[in-house]
Design a protein around this motif. Structure first.
Motif, short mmCIF file in Angstrom:
data_model
loop_
_atom_site.label_atom_id
_atom_site.label_comp_id
_atom_site.label_asym_id
_atom_site.label_seq_id
_atom_site.Cartn_x
_atom_site.Cartn_y
_atom_site.Cartn_z
N SER A 85 0.65 -1.24 -0.11
CA SER A 85 0.13 0.04 -0.05
C SER A 85 0.86 1.32 0.04
O SER A 85 0.59 2.21 -0.56
CB SER A 85 -0.92 -0.08 1.27
OG SER A 85 -1.81 -1.04 0.87
N GLU A 86 1.82 1.23 0.74
CA GLU A 86 2.71 2.44 0.89
C GLU A 86 3.39 2.77 -0.55
O GLU A 86 3.68 3.94 -0.86
CB GLU A 86 4.04 2.11 2.04
CG GLU A 86 4.62 3.56 2.24
CD GLU A 86 4.10 4.37 2.98
OE1 GLU A 86 4.32 5.94 2.81
OE2 GLU A 86 2.83 4.40 3.44
N LYS A 88 2.15 2.86 -3.27
CA LYS A 88 1.43 3.54 -4.24
C LYS A 88 1.75 5.09 -4.10
O LYS A 88 1.43 5.79 -4.93
CB LYS A 88 -0.04 3.19 -3.66
CG LYS A 88 -0.70 1.87 -4.02
CD LYS A 88 -2.17 1.88 -3.83
CE LYS A 88 -2.64 0.51 -4.09
NZ LYS A 88 -4.05 0.49 -3.57
N ILE A 89 1.91 5.51 -2.73
CA ILE A 89 2.39 6.72 -2.86
C ILE A 89 3.78 7.22 -2.44
O ILE A 89 4.02 8.48 -2.78
CB ILE A 89 1.42 7.27 -1.64
CG1 ILE A 89 1.65 6.69 -0.28
CG2 ILE A 89 0.05 7.43 -2.11
CD1 ILE A 89 0.91 7.06 0.99
N GLY A 90 4.64 6.50 -2.14
CA GLY A 90 5.97 6.76 -1.68
C GLY A 90 6.54 5.77 -0.63
O GLY A 90 5.87 4.69 -0.60
N ALA A 94 9.26 5.79 -5.22
CA ALA A 94 7.81 5.58 -5.52
C ALA A 94 6.90 6.81 -5.58
O ALA A 94 7.34 8.03 -4.84
CB ALA A 94 7.19 4.61 -4.56
N PRO A 95 6.19 6.90 -6.35
CA PRO A 95 5.56 5.86 -7.26
C PRO A 95 6.06 6.13 -8.43
O PRO A 95 6.30 7.26 -9.13
CB PRO A 95 4.20 5.98 -7.13
CG PRO A 95 3.75 7.43 -6.87
CD PRO A 95 4.90 7.76 -6.10
N ASN A 96 6.64 5.00 -9.14
CA ASN A 96 7.16 5.14 -10.84
C ASN A 96 7.03 3.71 -11.22
O ASN A 96 6.51 3.04 -10.58
CB ASN A 96 8.38 5.78 -10.56
CG ASN A 96 9.67 4.75 -10.17
OD1 ASN A 96 9.57 3.86 -10.43
ND2 ASN A 96 10.79 5.53 -9.88
N THR A 99 9.01 1.26 -9.28
CA THR A 99 8.59 0.79 -8.16
C THR A 99 7.22 0.32 -8.16
O THR A 99 6.56 -0.75 -7.45
CB THR A 99 8.22 1.92 -7.02
OG1 THR A 99 7.55 2.94 -7.77
CG2 THR A 99 9.68 2.57 -6.82
N GLU A 100 6.24 0.47 -9.28
CA GLU A 100 5.26 -0.27 -9.64
C GLU A 100 5.30 -1.81 -9.99
O GLU A 100 4.74 -2.69 -9.36
CB GLU A 100 4.06 0.17 -10.66
CG GLU A 100 2.92 -0.38 -11.06
CD GLU A 100 2.13 -0.48 -9.84
OE1 GLU A 100 1.24 -1.39 -9.77
OE2 GLU A 100 1.87 0.54 -9.27
N ARG A 103 6.06 -3.28 -6.55
CA ARG A 103 4.81 -3.38 -5.88
C ARG A 103 4.02 -4.63 -6.26
O ARG A 103 3.38 -5.44 -5.54
CB ARG A 103 3.86 -2.06 -6.26
CG ARG A 103 2.92 -2.26 -5.01
CD ARG A 103 1.93 -0.71 -5.15
NE ARG A 103 1.01 -0.63 -6.27
CZ ARG A 103 -0.06 -1.43 -6.07
NH1 ARG A 103 -0.39 -1.94 -5.09
NH2 ARG A 103 -1.00 -1.07 -6.83
#
Length: 179
Positions: A85-86, A88-90, A94-96, A99-100, A103
Protein backbone atom coordinates in the motif's frame (compact mmCIF):
# COMPACT_ATOMS: atom_id res chain seq x y z
CA UNK A 1 -16.91 -36.19 5.99
CA UNK A 2 -14.40 -37.93 3.69
CA UNK A 3 -12.35 -34.89 2.77
CA UNK A 4 -8.60 -34.86 3.39
CA UNK A 5 -6.92 -31.74 4.76
CA UNK A 6 -5.05 -31.09 1.47
CA UNK A 7 -8.36 -31.37 -0.42
CA UNK A 8 -10.01 -29.06 2.09
CA UNK A 9 -7.17 -26.57 1.64
CA UNK A 10 -7.37 -26.69 -2.17
CA UNK A 11 -11.17 -26.48 -2.19
CA UNK A 12 -11.14 -23.62 0.32
CA UNK A 13 -8.62 -21.66 -1.73
CA UNK A 14 -10.55 -22.25 -4.97
CA UNK A 15 -13.78 -21.18 -3.24
CA UNK A 16 -12.11 -18.02 -1.89
CA UNK A 17 -10.73 -17.04 -5.30
CA UNK A 18 -14.01 -17.76 -7.07
CA UNK A 19 -16.16 -15.89 -4.54
CA UNK A 20 -13.73 -12.95 -4.38
CA UNK A 21 -13.92 -12.62 -8.18
CA UNK A 22 -17.72 -12.26 -8.20
CA UNK A 23 -19.08 -8.76 -8.82
CA UNK A 24 -19.06 -6.60 -5.70
CA UNK A 25 -17.33 -9.13 -3.43
CA UNK A 26 -13.78 -7.77 -3.68
CA UNK A 27 -14.98 -4.27 -2.83
CA UNK A 28 -17.08 -5.60 0.07
CA UNK A 29 -14.14 -7.62 1.41
CA UNK A 30 -11.73 -4.71 1.13
CA UNK A 31 -14.20 -2.42 2.88
CA UNK A 32 -14.49 -4.91 5.76
CA UNK A 33 -10.71 -5.26 5.85
CA UNK A 34 -9.93 -1.56 5.69
CA UNK A 35 -12.77 -0.16 7.78
CA UNK A 36 -13.42 -2.90 10.34
CA UNK A 37 -10.06 -4.75 10.39
CA UNK A 38 -11.75 -8.00 9.36
CA UNK A 39 -9.45 -10.82 8.25
CA UNK A 40 -10.83 -11.51 4.76
CA UNK A 41 -9.10 -14.88 4.42
CA UNK A 42 -10.74 -16.08 7.62
CA UNK A 43 -14.10 -14.65 6.54
CA UNK A 44 -13.88 -16.52 3.23
CA UNK A 45 -12.90 -19.79 4.94
CA UNK A 46 -15.87 -19.48 7.30
CA UNK A 47 -18.13 -18.86 4.28
CA UNK A 48 -16.59 -21.93 2.61
CA UNK A 49 -17.34 -24.11 5.65
CA UNK A 50 -20.94 -22.88 5.66
CA UNK A 51 -21.72 -22.91 1.94
CA UNK A 52 -19.79 -25.96 0.78
CA UNK A 53 -19.79 -28.11 3.91
CA UNK A 54 -22.94 -26.86 5.65
CA UNK A 55 -21.07 -26.22 8.89
CA UNK A 56 -21.77 -23.05 10.86
CA UNK A 57 -18.82 -22.38 13.12
CA UNK A 58 -19.52 -21.44 16.72
CA UNK A 59 -18.12 -18.34 18.37
CA UNK A 60 -15.60 -20.53 20.22
CA UNK A 61 -14.49 -22.14 16.94
CA UNK A 62 -14.14 -18.72 15.31
CA UNK A 63 -11.94 -17.57 18.17
CA UNK A 64 -9.80 -20.73 17.85
CA UNK A 65 -9.34 -20.13 14.11
CA UNK A 66 -8.48 -16.50 14.78
CA UNK A 67 -5.91 -17.41 17.44
CA UNK A 68 -4.36 -20.02 15.13
CA UNK A 69 -3.79 -17.55 12.29
CA UNK A 70 -3.43 -14.29 14.20
CA UNK A 71 0.40 -14.36 14.51
CA UNK A 72 0.79 -15.11 10.78
CA UNK A 73 -1.71 -12.42 9.84
CA UNK A 74 -0.21 -9.76 12.11
CA UNK A 75 3.49 -10.55 11.60
CA UNK A 76 3.51 -11.50 7.90
CA UNK A 77 0.34 -10.65 5.94
CA UNK A 78 -0.32 -7.18 7.38
CA UNK A 79 3.27 -5.96 7.03
CA UNK A 80 3.36 -7.15 3.40
CA UNK A 81 0.05 -5.37 2.77
CA UNK A 82 1.38 -2.19 4.40
CA UNK A 83 4.48 -2.24 2.19
CA UNK A 84 2.41 -2.80 -0.94
CA UNK A 85 0.00 0.00 0.00
CA UNK A 86 2.80 2.42 0.85
CA UNK A 87 4.39 1.88 -2.56
CA UNK A 88 1.32 3.47 -4.18
CA UNK A 89 2.28 6.87 -2.76
CA UNK A 90 5.93 6.80 -1.72
CA UNK A 91 8.53 7.11 -0.32
CA UNK A 92 10.84 8.15 -3.13
CA UNK A 93 11.50 6.76 -5.64
CA UNK A 94 7.88 5.52 -5.50
CA UNK A 95 5.58 5.85 -7.21
CA UNK A 96 7.05 5.24 -10.66
CA UNK A 97 7.15 2.44 -13.24
CA UNK A 98 9.99 0.57 -11.55
CA UNK A 99 8.42 0.73 -8.11
CA UNK A 100 5.08 -0.36 -9.61
CA UNK A 101 6.78 -3.52 -10.87
CA UNK A 102 8.23 -4.03 -7.40
CA UNK A 103 4.78 -3.40 -5.86
CA UNK A 104 3.35 -6.11 -8.13
CA UNK A 105 5.96 -8.54 -6.82
CA UNK A 106 5.09 -7.63 -3.23
CA UNK A 107 1.41 -8.15 -4.09
CA UNK A 108 2.22 -11.66 -5.38
CA UNK A 109 4.11 -12.43 -2.16
CA UNK A 110 1.18 -11.08 -0.12
CA UNK A 111 -1.19 -13.38 -2.03
CA UNK A 112 1.15 -16.33 -1.39
CA UNK A 113 1.12 -15.43 2.33
CA UNK A 114 -2.68 -15.42 2.24
CA UNK A 115 -2.63 -18.83 0.58
CA UNK A 116 -0.44 -20.10 3.42
CA UNK A 117 -2.94 -18.63 5.85
CA UNK A 118 -5.68 -20.52 3.98
CA UNK A 119 -3.65 -23.68 4.57
CA UNK A 120 -3.39 -22.90 8.26
CA UNK A 121 -7.13 -22.27 8.48
CA UNK A 122 -7.94 -25.47 6.56
CA UNK A 123 -5.74 -27.48 8.93
CA UNK A 124 -7.73 -26.18 11.88
CA UNK A 125 -11.21 -26.09 10.39
CA UNK A 126 -13.47 -28.31 12.49
CA UNK A 127 -14.45 -31.34 10.44
CA UNK A 128 -17.80 -32.82 11.34
CA UNK A 129 -20.84 -34.09 9.48
CA UNK A 130 -22.96 -31.37 7.87
CA UNK A 131 -25.38 -29.79 10.31
CA UNK A 132 -28.18 -29.19 7.82
CA UNK A 133 -29.25 -29.79 4.22
CA UNK A 134 -28.22 -26.30 3.20
CA UNK A 135 -27.10 -23.06 4.83
CA UNK A 136 -29.44 -20.26 3.93
CA UNK A 137 -28.58 -16.59 3.52
CA UNK A 138 -29.73 -15.65 7.04
CA UNK A 139 -27.57 -18.33 8.66
CA UNK A 140 -24.55 -17.37 6.55
CA UNK A 141 -25.13 -13.69 7.33
CA UNK A 142 -25.23 -14.52 11.04
CA UNK A 143 -21.94 -16.44 11.07
CA UNK A 144 -20.18 -13.80 8.94
CA UNK A 145 -21.45 -11.10 11.31
CA UNK A 146 -19.91 -13.14 14.14
CA UNK A 147 -16.59 -13.05 12.30
CA UNK A 148 -16.84 -9.28 11.84
CA UNK A 149 -17.80 -8.86 15.51
CA UNK A 150 -14.69 -10.75 16.56
CA UNK A 151 -12.52 -8.16 14.83
CA UNK A 152 -14.67 -5.20 15.83
CA UNK A 153 -14.18 -6.17 19.48
CA UNK A 154 -10.46 -5.56 19.02
CA UNK A 155 -11.17 -2.12 17.60
CA UNK A 156 -13.29 -1.29 20.63
CA UNK A 157 -16.48 -1.95 18.68
CA UNK A 158 -16.08 1.21 16.61
CA UNK A 159 -16.22 0.43 12.89
CA UNK A 160 -15.56 3.26 10.49
CA UNK A 161 -18.61 2.15 8.55
CA UNK A 162 -21.44 -0.35 9.02
CA UNK A 163 -20.09 -3.77 8.03
CA UNK A 164 -23.54 -5.26 7.39
CA UNK A 165 -23.88 -3.90 3.83
CA UNK A 166 -20.54 -5.51 2.90
CA UNK A 167 -21.52 -8.79 4.55
CA UNK A 168 -24.83 -8.73 2.66
CA UNK A 169 -22.93 -8.34 -0.62
CA UNK A 170 -20.80 -11.40 0.20
CA UNK A 171 -23.82 -13.44 1.36
CA UNK A 172 -25.73 -12.61 -1.82
CA UNK A 173 -22.79 -13.66 -4.00
CA UNK A 174 -22.06 -16.84 -2.00
CA UNK A 175 -25.68 -18.03 -2.00
CA UNK A 176 -26.64 -16.87 -5.51
CA UNK A 177 -26.19 -20.33 -7.08
CA UNK A 178 -27.98 -22.09 -4.24
CA UNK A 179 -31.26 -20.29 -4.80
Amino acid sequence: MNLSRPDLEADGWAFALELYARPGVADACLKLQNEASVDVMMLLMVAFAAVRHRILLTSAELRELDEACRPWREQIVWPLRAIRSELKIGPLPAPNNETEQFRSKVKAVELAAEQLQNQLLAERLPLRPPERNAVGPEELRSVLCNVASLFLERRGGKPVADPLSSINEIVDAATRDAR
